[in-house]
Design an enzyme around this catalytic site. Structure first.
Site, PDB file in Angstrom:
ATOM      1  N   PRO A  62     -13.336 -55.057 -33.611  1.00 17.74           N
ATOM      2  CA  PRO A  62     -14.742 -55.333 -33.297  1.00 17.74           C
ATOM      3  C   PRO A  62     -15.672 -54.271 -33.904  1.00 17.74           C
ATOM      4  O   PRO A  62     -15.354 -53.078 -33.898  1.00 17.74           O
ATOM      5  CB  PRO A  62     -14.774 -55.281 -31.768  1.00 17.74           C
ATOM      6  CG  PRO A  62     -13.387 -55.612 -31.338  1.00 17.74           C
ATOM      7  CD  PRO A  62     -12.482 -55.059 -32.414  1.00 17.74           C
ATOM      8  N   VAL A  63     -16.823 -54.720 -34.437  1.00 15.51           N
ATOM      9  CA  VAL A  63     -17.787 -53.803 -35.078  1.00 15.51           C
ATOM     10  C   VAL A  63     -18.713 -53.219 -34.008  1.00 15.51           C
ATOM     11  O   VAL A  63     -19.154 -53.932 -33.111  1.00 15.51           O
ATOM     12  CB  VAL A  63     -18.601 -54.578 -36.141  1.00 15.51           C
ATOM     13  CG1 VAL A  63     -19.710 -53.721 -36.717  1.00 15.51           C
ATOM     14  CG2 VAL A  63     -17.681 -55.055 -37.259  1.00 15.51           C
TER      15      VAL A  63
ATOM     16  N   ALA B   6     -11.572 -46.284 -38.551  1.00 13.62           N
ATOM     17  CA  ALA B   6     -10.289 -46.773 -39.073  1.00 13.62           C
ATOM     18  C   ALA B   6     -10.422 -47.081 -40.563  1.00 13.62           C
ATOM     19  O   ALA B   6      -9.556 -46.713 -41.374  1.00 13.62           O
ATOM     20  CB  ALA B   6      -9.857 -48.025 -38.313  1.00 13.62           C
TER      21      ALA B   6
ATOM     22  N   GLY C  52     -15.126 -48.556 -37.744  1.00 12.12           N
ATOM     23  CA  GLY C  52     -15.608 -47.876 -38.954  1.00 12.12           C
ATOM     24  C   GLY C  52     -14.741 -46.671 -39.279  1.00 12.12           C
ATOM     25  O   GLY C  52     -14.436 -46.408 -40.444  1.00 12.12           O
TER      26      GLY C  52
ATOM     27  N   LYS D 235      -8.790 -47.807 -31.947  1.00 14.85           N
ATOM     28  CA  LYS D 235      -8.416 -46.810 -30.929  1.00 14.85           C
ATOM     29  C   LYS D 235      -9.100 -47.130 -29.616  1.00 14.85           C
ATOM     30  O   LYS D 235     -10.169 -47.755 -29.585  1.00 14.85           O
ATOM     31  CB  LYS D 235      -8.792 -45.383 -31.354  1.00 14.85           C
ATOM     32  CG  LYS D 235     -10.298 -45.069 -31.459  1.00 14.85           C
ATOM     33  CD  LYS D 235     -10.925 -44.551 -30.178  1.00 14.85           C
ATOM     34  CE  LYS D 235     -12.438 -44.384 -30.334  1.00 14.85           C
ATOM     35  NZ  LYS D 235     -13.232 -44.645 -29.168  1.00 14.85           N
TER      36      LYS D 235
ATOM     37  N   ASP E 285     -14.119 -39.362 -34.851  1.00 12.65           N
ATOM     38  CA  ASP E 285     -12.903 -40.127 -34.524  1.00 12.65           C
ATOM     39  C   ASP E 285     -11.953 -40.282 -35.709  1.00 12.65           C
ATOM     40  O   ASP E 285     -10.847 -40.792 -35.545  1.00 12.65           O
ATOM     41  CB  ASP E 285     -13.287 -41.581 -34.162  1.00 12.65           C
ATOM     42  CG  ASP E 285     -13.978 -41.689 -32.830  1.00 12.65           C
ATOM     43  OD1 ASP E 285     -13.864 -40.741 -32.050  1.00 12.65           O
ATOM     44  OD2 ASP E 285     -14.611 -42.734 -32.591  1.00 12.65           O
TER      45      ASP E 285
HETATM   46  O1  C5P Z   1     -19.056 -38.126 -35.296  1.00 13.90           O
HETATM   47  P1  C5P Z   1     -19.617 -39.491 -35.312  1.00 13.90           P
HETATM   48  O2  C5P Z   1     -20.419 -39.793 -36.553  1.00 13.90           O
HETATM   49  O3  C5P Z   1     -18.643 -40.561 -35.027  1.00 13.90           O
HETATM   50  O4  C5P Z   1     -20.667 -39.551 -34.115  1.00 13.90           O
HETATM   51  C1  C5P Z   1     -21.627 -40.565 -33.976  1.00 13.90           C
HETATM   52  C2  C5P Z   1     -22.661 -40.124 -32.961  1.00 13.90           C
HETATM   53  O5  C5P Z   1     -22.090 -40.094 -31.659  1.00 13.90           O
HETATM   54  C3  C5P Z   1     -23.209 -38.730 -33.187  1.00 13.90           C
HETATM   55  O6  C5P Z   1     -24.303 -38.741 -34.066  1.00 13.90           O
HETATM   56  C4  C5P Z   1     -23.625 -38.324 -31.789  1.00 13.90           C
HETATM   57  O7  C5P Z   1     -24.869 -38.909 -31.454  1.00 13.90           O
HETATM   58  C5  C5P Z   1     -22.575 -38.987 -30.910  1.00 13.90           C
HETATM   59  N1  C5P Z   1     -21.454 -38.089 -30.582  1.00 13.90           N
HETATM   60  C6  C5P Z   1     -21.658 -37.064 -29.664  1.00 13.90           C
HETATM   61  N2  C5P Z   1     -20.619 -36.241 -29.347  1.00 13.90           N
HETATM   62  C7  C5P Z   1     -19.394 -36.427 -29.857  1.00 13.90           C
HETATM   63  C8  C5P Z   1     -19.152 -37.470 -30.791  1.00 13.90           C
HETATM   64  C9  C5P Z   1     -20.208 -38.293 -31.121  1.00 13.90           C
HETATM   65  O8  C5P Z   1     -22.774 -36.879 -29.163  1.00 13.90           O
HETATM   66  N3  C5P Z   1     -18.401 -35.614 -29.508  1.00 13.90           N
END
Ligand code: C5P
Length: 307
Positions: free
Chosen positions: A98-99, A108, A106, A10, A140
């Protein structure tokens, strides 16, 4: 019996970020687009839960998180727990996204794992339940299930598809070293202590999207995480300038970075930009169109890869 599910990378066409909430997450108003760079995940019946990962040349295999913490295994365990059954199966993941690149690689894989387990375990989980489990796993991941072009609010997990009749051409330039999403959000907090509680809306982007005109979309692209990402990695700013000088309509950091994506006028424009970037040493660039579908089954059979 095995099943193969494909999930797309994405990008965020608009990423409006507000001031951090009490739970530490940031309120978002974003427009996601799934583009044609894919990971393929095959799940084969087995007595225990295992995972094996194969990466494309442009990916450093050491960067792929392994062990029980792997998001694919967490997705399988979460769905199994919800369904009241053991989490079993042998996952084979072929990574092209890409990682740690800001392209939801991740996420996806997690979305693909939910779809594969649901199908192989014959669960028929309702869509809204899969979306809720996806949201539990990461902000995501619901979008990775839905795909296409969609608006995301909340922390990005509340997704509504939006009309997008365009066929947009993108060039993605990954970096050799990933960038931590939490670190970029923390840097946003430092750089933007006055960030509004309500994130900047996506109205201009949505209007541009509806025109189907690449130049209009290029002008409307917006990413509040670009400034902190470039402050952490100044070379990303140079990469954007380089791609734009090689014919891209606009370059932008993808999500929290460090992948930079370039919107191009046409297939030819994308090829020219990719060639220009490769000529300057960025030879791992990928060309893709969007929007494409979310996580979906591509083959199912009695042995791996048989349709
Ligand atoms: O939700 P996800 O595990 O993908 O988020 C990874 C990190 O990205 C969260 O721990 C947070 O630090 C940051 N994040 C955020 N606000 C969001 C989405 C992600 O601060 N709306």
């Amino acid at each position: 019996m095995s099943i193969t599910v494909r999930a797309a990378a994405k990008i965020n066409l608009h990423l409006g970020v507000g001031r951090a909430r009490e739970d530490g997450f940031h309120p978002l108003d974003t427009v996601y687009q799934a583009i044609g760079i894919h990971d393929d995940l095959t799940l084969t019946e087995a007595d225990v839960l295992t995972i094996e990962t194969l990466v494309a040349d442009h990916i450093d295999s050491a960067a792929v998180p392994g062990g029980a913490d792997n998001i694919v295994l967490r997705a399988a365990r979460l769905l199994a727990e919800h369904a009241g059954r053991p989490a079993t199966g042998a996952f084979g993941v072929r990574k092209d996204i890409p990682v740690a690149g800001g392209m939801a690689g991740g996420s996806a894989d997690a979305a693909a794992a939910l779809v594969a387990c649901d199908r192989l375990w014959d669960l028929h989980t309702p869509d809204e339940v899969l979306l809720a489990l996806a949201a539990e796993l990461g902000s995501d991941i619901p979008f990775s299930l839905v795909g296409g072009t969609a608006r995301g609010v909340g922390r990005g997990e509340l997704v509504t598809p939006v009309a997008d009749h365009g066929a947009w051409w993108w060039v993605a330039a990954p970096s050799t070293e990933g960038l931590s999403t939490p670190a970029v959000y923390r840097h946003f907090d430092t750089m933007r202590p006055e960030a509004p509680e309500v994130p900047p809306p996506a109205d201009a982007l949505l209007a541009a999207l509806a025109t189907g005109e690449p130049l209009r979309l290029a002008r409307a692209l917006h990413n509040d995480l670009q400034e902190p990402a470039i402050d952490l990695r100044p070379e990303l700013g140079d990469l954007i300038t380089l791609g734009e000088s090689e014919g891209a309509l606009r370059g932008m950091v993808s999500g929290s970075g460090p992948t930079v994506v370039f919107l191009c006028e046409s297939a030819e424009g994308a090829r020219a930009t990719a060639l220009g970037l490769a000529g300057s040493g960025h030879d791992a660039v990928l060309t893709a169109t969007g929007p494409v579908a979310g996580a979906h089954v591509v083959s199912q059979g009695v042995s791996q890869g048989v349709s």
